[in-house]
Design a protein around this motif. Structure first.
Motif, short mmCIF file in Angstrom:
data_model
loop_
_atom_site.label_atom_id
_atom_site.label_comp_id
_atom_site.label_asym_id
_atom_site.label_seq_id
_atom_site.Cartn_x
_atom_site.Cartn_y
_atom_site.Cartn_z
N UNK A 190 0.77 -1.17 -0.13
CA UNK A 190 0.07 -0.12 0.04
C UNK A 190 0.96 1.27 -0.13
N UNK A 191 1.95 1.20 0.47
CA UNK A 191 2.77 2.32 0.68
C UNK A 191 3.16 2.58 -0.93
N UNK A 192 3.71 1.78 -1.79
CA UNK A 192 4.18 2.05 -3.01
C UNK A 192 2.80 2.43 -3.86
N UNK A 193 1.46 1.71 -3.80
CA UNK A 193 0.37 2.29 -4.28
C UNK A 193 -0.10 3.51 -3.93
N UNK A 194 0.06 4.05 -2.91
CA UNK A 194 -0.40 5.34 -2.53
C UNK A 194 0.57 6.31 -3.06
N UNK A 195 1.84 6.35 -3.06
CA UNK A 195 2.90 7.01 -3.70
C UNK A 195 2.56 7.29 -5.29
N UNK A 196 2.10 6.10 -6.08
CA UNK A 196 1.94 6.00 -7.27
C UNK A 196 0.87 6.80 -7.78
N UNK A 197 -0.38 6.50 -6.85
CA UNK A 197 -1.71 7.36 -6.90
C UNK A 197 -1.34 8.80 -6.94
#
Length: 519
Positions: free
Chosen positions: A46-53
């Motif tokens: 979720x850390x990567x997904x949040x940053x990407x979004x």
């Protein structure tokens, strides 16, 4: 595809975040809104997904409610002071991008000052904010979409979905202004402000028509309590802070200041005649707000409806009530009509009048009590106007009897509640002051006529919000509270919940309203 990122603090504004996400998707299409971890597939980091979004979105909306600034962690430290706090990280990343980063202010909260924010969030204090009001939710969301389109080509010209439920009438509601701190401080001061500066920005500007802070005065009154058998105990003294809001040259409405606090909403399973939709019980904390000392009267209704200074978005009958009397409560009105009345009062006074949220209503009704009624464990005909002769419902509507032992799937026989006495049936509404007020100085919270709340009806409290705000997702039935002169005392309990379609006036003479506004 358009991408909008909604940042909210879990447990503080997640209900509003979901409602806003659902409405924005009716404009921009399914999948257009990223709402924190709810939008992340299982198994993903979720850390990567949040940053990407955040790095790919076209706009970032930071939902700021009453507890956003000072929320604490389990050890009592302010969460925004933690560099690893997800809300802080999300906003800090968004502020580095050339996209609209919009503070969305909920429940009349003020914009946080720069000096109260960590260094990497100070820039947020100087971003134009948008106020999203529960009382005008649909119109405000539409205006937010139009404003986003005016500042970002990627968000321009959204296609309105037929499923959005927005009427042309809703689209004509007066729109709020973007709220700009830079305008407030002026060009010279704004040029001097930088991240980390000690300059104190002034409070966020309200639009020009906003009324000044009301001048409060203290009143005193006697309120009653009873024991489990309905025996009246000694009258007690109460005090309240109030102000009178003028509705015309000779008609006003008294508004009572309800102090901030917390309470347990709903009923315990041990409460007699409890319904399943009254739980699960939950702790709710509310900020100070104002609510009418009594139900809106026919005199007050007519004064507002007849006032040519208020614009008309929905036709209102100046005399809709079944029981006639200037000081009797207005009734036989729909939720839509009640909401239009509140809107007109707000337009005339410059204050954001609305229907109370369901949590506000129950908090005001209970007035610090925890039993079925604000007066105690039972009720008597000397305390409220209800059907106390037996059965669930008494009386007629449209020329025919609607008397029945059943109501909403439950059967009621006795006209008494618990160990209390059997009551009487008056067969009509009564004027405020016929019965004593509760501890907050509010009249007729039990019985007389049902009262509308802002909230969309839910089968229970599983989706309810802990900050006392209204649940406004969808366009379903609306909540009714308090019971009426026609209903069994068990239906007039503080926790009892009913519902009705927003365009339905219900049975004759049984549904009215009470004004509310934020402090």
């Amino acid at each position: 595809m358009v991408g909008i990122f909604i940042s909210s603090r879990r447990g503080e504004a997640e209900g509003q975040a979901r409602a806003l996400s659902a409405e924005l998707q009716t404009f921009y299409g399914r999948g257009s809104v990223f709402i924190d971890v709810d939008s992340i597939g299982p198994g993903r980091d979720f850390r990567i997904a949040l940053l990407e979004s955040i790095e790919s979105c076209d706009a970032f909306l930071a939902l700021i409610g009453p507890g956003w600034l000072d929320a604490k962690d389990a050890e009592g430290r302010r969460r925004l002071d933690d560099p690893k706090d997800f809300v802080r990280e999300e906003i800090a990343v968004a502020l580095t991008r050339d996209i609209p980063v919009v503070p969305i202010l909920l429940q009349n909260v003020s914009m946080p000052r720069a000096e109260n924010l960590p260094d990497d969030l100070k820039e947020l204090a100087f971003r134009n904010a948008f106020e999203l009001r529960h009382s005008r939710w649909h119109a405000d969301v539409r205006d937010l979409v139009e404003r986003l389109g005016s500042v970002s080509p990627a968000l321009a010209f959204p296609q309105l979905s037929a499923a959005s439920g927005q009427s042309e009438e809703a689209g004509r509601i007066r729109r709020p202004r973007w709220l700009n701190r830079r305008t407030a401080v002026g060009a010279a001061a704004a040029g001097a402000i930088a991240v980390g500066s000690a300059v104190v920005a002034p409070p966020i500007l309200r639009w020009a028509s906003k009324a000044s802070k009301p001048s409060l005065r203290a009143i005193s009154f006697d309120f009653a309590t009873v024991d489990e058998k309905g025996a009246h105990l000694a009258m007690q003294k109460g005090t309240a802070s109030v102000f009178t809001e003028p509705l015309s040259s000779d008609v006003g409405v008294m508004m009572v200041s309800i102090p901030e606090g917390s309470f347990v909403m709903g009923s315990p399973q041990s409460e007699p005649e409890r319904r399943a939709n009254e739980g699960p019980q939950r702790h709710v904390r509310l900020r100070t707000f104002f609510i009418g000392s009594s139900l809106v009267t026919q005199r007050q209704w007519a004064a507002v409806v007849a006032n040519p200074k208020a614009s008309s978005l929905r036709t209102l009958d100046p005399d809709p009530s079944f029981f006639k009397g200037a000081d009797l409560p207005v009734e036989t009105i729909s939720w839509n009509e009640a909401a239009e009345f509140c809107r007109r009062v707000g337009e005339l006074t410059g204050r954001d009048y609305r229907l109370p949220t369901e949590a506000e209503w129950e908090y005001a009704c209970r007035a610090g009590s925890t039993g079925p009624f604000s007066f105690g464990p039972t009720i008597t005909p000397q305390l409220a106007n209800y059907c106390g002769v037996g059965g669930a419902v008494c009386g007629d509507s449209n020329g025919g009897s609607i008397a029945s032992d059943e109501y909403d799937g439950a059967t009621y026989h006795s006209g008494a509640y618990g160990q209390g006495p059997v009551g009487i049936f008056r067969g009509t509404t009564t004027v405020a002051g016929t019965f004593p007020p509760n501890r907050f100085g509010l009249y007729d919270m039990h019985g007389d006529v049902w009262e509308y709340c802002q909230d969309v009806a839910t089968p229970n409290y599983s989706q309810a919000l802990s900050d006392g705000s209204a649940y406004v997702s969808g366009d379903g039935d609306r909540i009714l509270r308090g019971g009426s002169w026609s209903h069994n005392p068990a239906i007039c309990r503080a926790a009892y919940r009913d519902q009705i379609a927003p365009d339905n006036r219900g049975w004759q003479g049984r549904i009215g309203l009470r004004l509310a506004c934020s402090a």
